[in-house]
Design an enzyme around this catalytic site. Structure first.
Site, PDB file in Angstrom:
ATOM      1  CE  LYS A 108      -7.566  -0.383   0.965  1.00  0.00           C
ATOM      2  NZ  LYS A 108      -7.889   0.669   1.925  1.00  0.00           N
TER       3      LYS A 108
ATOM      4  CB  SER B 154      -0.936  -0.004   1.206  1.00  0.00           C
ATOM      5  OG  SER B 154      -0.206  -0.182   2.405  1.00  0.00           O
TER       6      SER B 154
ATOM      7  CG  HIS C 107      -3.651  -0.823  -1.969  1.00  0.00           C
ATOM      8  ND1 HIS C 107      -4.223   0.434  -1.962  1.00  0.00           N
ATOM      9  CD2 HIS C 107      -3.465  -1.163  -0.671  1.00  0.00           C
ATOM     10  CE1 HIS C 107      -4.344   0.845  -0.715  1.00  0.00           C
ATOM     11  NE2 HIS C 107      -3.893  -0.111   0.087  1.00  0.00           N
TER      12      HIS C 107
HETATM   13  C1  PLP Z   1      -3.176  -3.520   2.221  1.00  0.00           C
HETATM   14  C2  PLP Z   1      -4.398  -3.142   3.001  1.00  0.00           C
HETATM   15  N1  PLP Z   1      -5.094  -4.120   3.591  1.00  0.00           N
HETATM   16  C3  PLP Z   1      -6.209  -3.846   4.301  1.00  0.00           C
HETATM   17  C4  PLP Z   1      -6.655  -2.558   4.456  1.00  0.00           C
HETATM   18  C5  PLP Z   1      -7.872  -2.291   5.278  1.00  0.00           C
HETATM   19  O1  PLP Z   1      -9.002  -2.222   4.474  1.00  0.00           O
HETATM   20  P1  PLP Z   1     -10.252  -1.408   4.959  1.00  0.00           P
HETATM   21  O2  PLP Z   1      -9.967   0.033   4.693  1.00  0.00           O
HETATM   22  O3  PLP Z   1     -11.392  -1.956   4.162  1.00  0.00           O
HETATM   23  O4  PLP Z   1     -10.411  -1.681   6.430  1.00  0.00           O
HETATM   24  C6  PLP Z   1      -5.975  -1.514   3.855  1.00  0.00           C
HETATM   25  C7  PLP Z   1      -6.495  -0.129   4.002  1.00  0.00           C
HETATM   26  O5  PLP Z   1      -5.871   0.837   4.013  1.00  0.00           O
HETATM   27  C8  PLP Z   1      -4.807  -1.807   3.116  1.00  0.00           C
HETATM   28  O6  PLP Z   1      -4.089  -0.834   2.548  1.00  0.00           O
END
Ligand code: PLP
Length: 406
Positions: free
Chosen positions: A236, A177, A205
């Site tokens: 996202k 991310s 992502h």
């Molecule tokens: C790689 C990754 N996994 C999980 C999440 C968490 O997802 P959510 O925003 O739906 O809680 C994020 C959110 O920023 C993320 O970047």
């Protein structure tokens, strides 16, 4: 000073104070931020679906037909037909046997990691995995072995050395991310087979942003059906809120019985689910939007390189400008904002110490002119705060932060 004041003062001293900036109106490529019109260059709304008319209409229609809340956990009275509909559609999209919705990506990671590893088990986790994975590892009470970022030799040595007894799990973001790089998934799956480990891959992502028609990095690597648990998010590229797990039917049955954030948290709201369904329809109908996202990424990267930034040429939509210390990253962020470009500074603990950065993220709907303007604005902003754009490429100044988290 009481303990909270002391802690806040410490956060301030470290240059890590966070505050909430206010966006008026929907999440588009241009927004009003604290009243000022800016180009939004740090959103995960990669395909612009969060404010797409069809997505809005679907959410509004579901609110009128089904209500706003699901009312209970999936296991009490919260599972509604619309949840099942989205699960079936996502399973078909990902080429998976079954799918299970969660309240968010954070909860999905917490739930699946905790279900697959516990005390006496061992988790192997990439050092730059998302905080929700790190928290899932911690909450599981398994032993956690952190391997060097993308380093499958280190992963193999770790698998060799640790976790003789108990279950083993390898967990990784697919697209990282904060860096926009991609995990070596084929090798990870191969190692998992050799060392009898299960795999959890977080496609937060990558869904909607990578692979054929936005099917993600697992599909791009030809590994559909080969990872044990694929986690995707609805918040996202799919422009809504919530998350999902794609896995075998048996795994989904197991998660329904063991994943605590599924069992003990209210089911996703009908408007969010309906919005995600409409977004998925749009993604399937218009796969060209994924190519537009890649084109925007290439344009931004090219324009940044022309302005002297040390960025690599690629299709990846996440572009880190690694500054180093938190104060400089904040100053760069504010100077860019003065020029109408919003790219939030990301500081530790979100990223390792000494690697504070602007994390730029393109959207399919950014125009070439907007991206060129943004690159110029960022270069001017960097010079204004005394930074040389050439030193702000991806992972410049990155320090290893390897830790073995017990
Ligand atoms: C790689 C990754 N996994 C999980 C999440 C968490 O997802 P959510 O925003 O739906 O809680 C994020 C959110 O920023 C993320 O970047």
């Amino acid at each position: 000073m009481n303990e909270i004041e002391e802690r806040l003062a410490e956060i301030e001293r470290l240059g890590r104070r966070r505050r909430l900036r206010m966006v008026s109106g929907p999440q588009g490529p241009r927004i009003l931020l604290d009243g000022q019109p800016v180009l939004l260059l740090c959103s995960n709304n990669y395909l612009g679906l969060a404010d797409h008319p069809q997505v809005r209409e679907a959410a509004a229609e579901a609110a009128m037909r089904l209500g706003v809340g699901a009312g209970a956990s999936r296991l009490v009275s919260g599972t509604m037909t619309i949840h099942r509909e989205l699960e079936q559609r996502l399973a078909a999209f990902e080429g998976s046997e079954a799918c299970l919705l969660f309240g968010s990506g954070y909860l999905a990671n917490l739930g699946t990691i905790g279900a697959l590893a516990g005390p006496g088990d061992t988790i192997f986790s990439d050092e730059l995995n998302h905080a929700s994975i790190i928290d899932g590892c911690r909450a599981s009470q398994a032993e956690v072995i952190v391997y060097r970022h993308l380093d499958t030799d280190h992963l193999e040595r770790s698998l060799h050395e640790y976790g003789g007894k108990g279950r083993r799990v390898i967990v990784s973001d697919s697209v990282f991310s904060m860096d926009g790089d991609v995990a070596p998934l084929a090798r990870i799956v191969e190692l998992a087979r050799s060392y009898d480990a299960r795999t959890i891959v977080d496609e937060a992502h990558a869904t909607g942003a990578l692979g054929r028609g936005g099917r993600g990095a697992v599909a791009e690597a030809g590994l559909q059906g080969e990872v044990d648990v694929l986690v995707g998010t609805l918040g996202k590229a799919l422009g809504s809120y919530g998350a999902y797990v794609c896995a075998s039917e048996e795994m989904v049955r197991y998660l329904i019985n063991t994943a605590r954030p599924l069992i003990f948290s209210t089911a996703p709201s009908p408007p969010s689910v309906a919005g995600a369904l409409a977004a998925l329809d749009l993604l399937v109908e218009q796969p060209g939007e994924v190519s537009r996202l890649h084109a925007a990424a290439r344009t931004l990267r090219g324009a940044l390189a022309e302005e002297g930034f040390g960025v690599q040429t690629s299709d990846m939509h996440i572009v880190p400008l690694v500054v180093g210390d938190s104060e400089s990253a904040m100053r760069l962020c504010e100077a860019a904002l003065q020029r109408g470009v919003f790219a939030q500074a990301i500081r530790p603990p979100t990223v390792p110490d000494g690697t504070a950065r602007l994390r730029l993220a393109t959207m399919a709907s950014h125009t070439v002119e907007e991206l060129r303007h943004a690159a110029k604005a960022l270069a001017d902003a960097a010079r204004e705060v005394g930074l040389d754009p050439a030193t702000l490429g991806s992972r410049a100044g990155a320090k290893p932060r390897l830790a073995r988290v017990a």
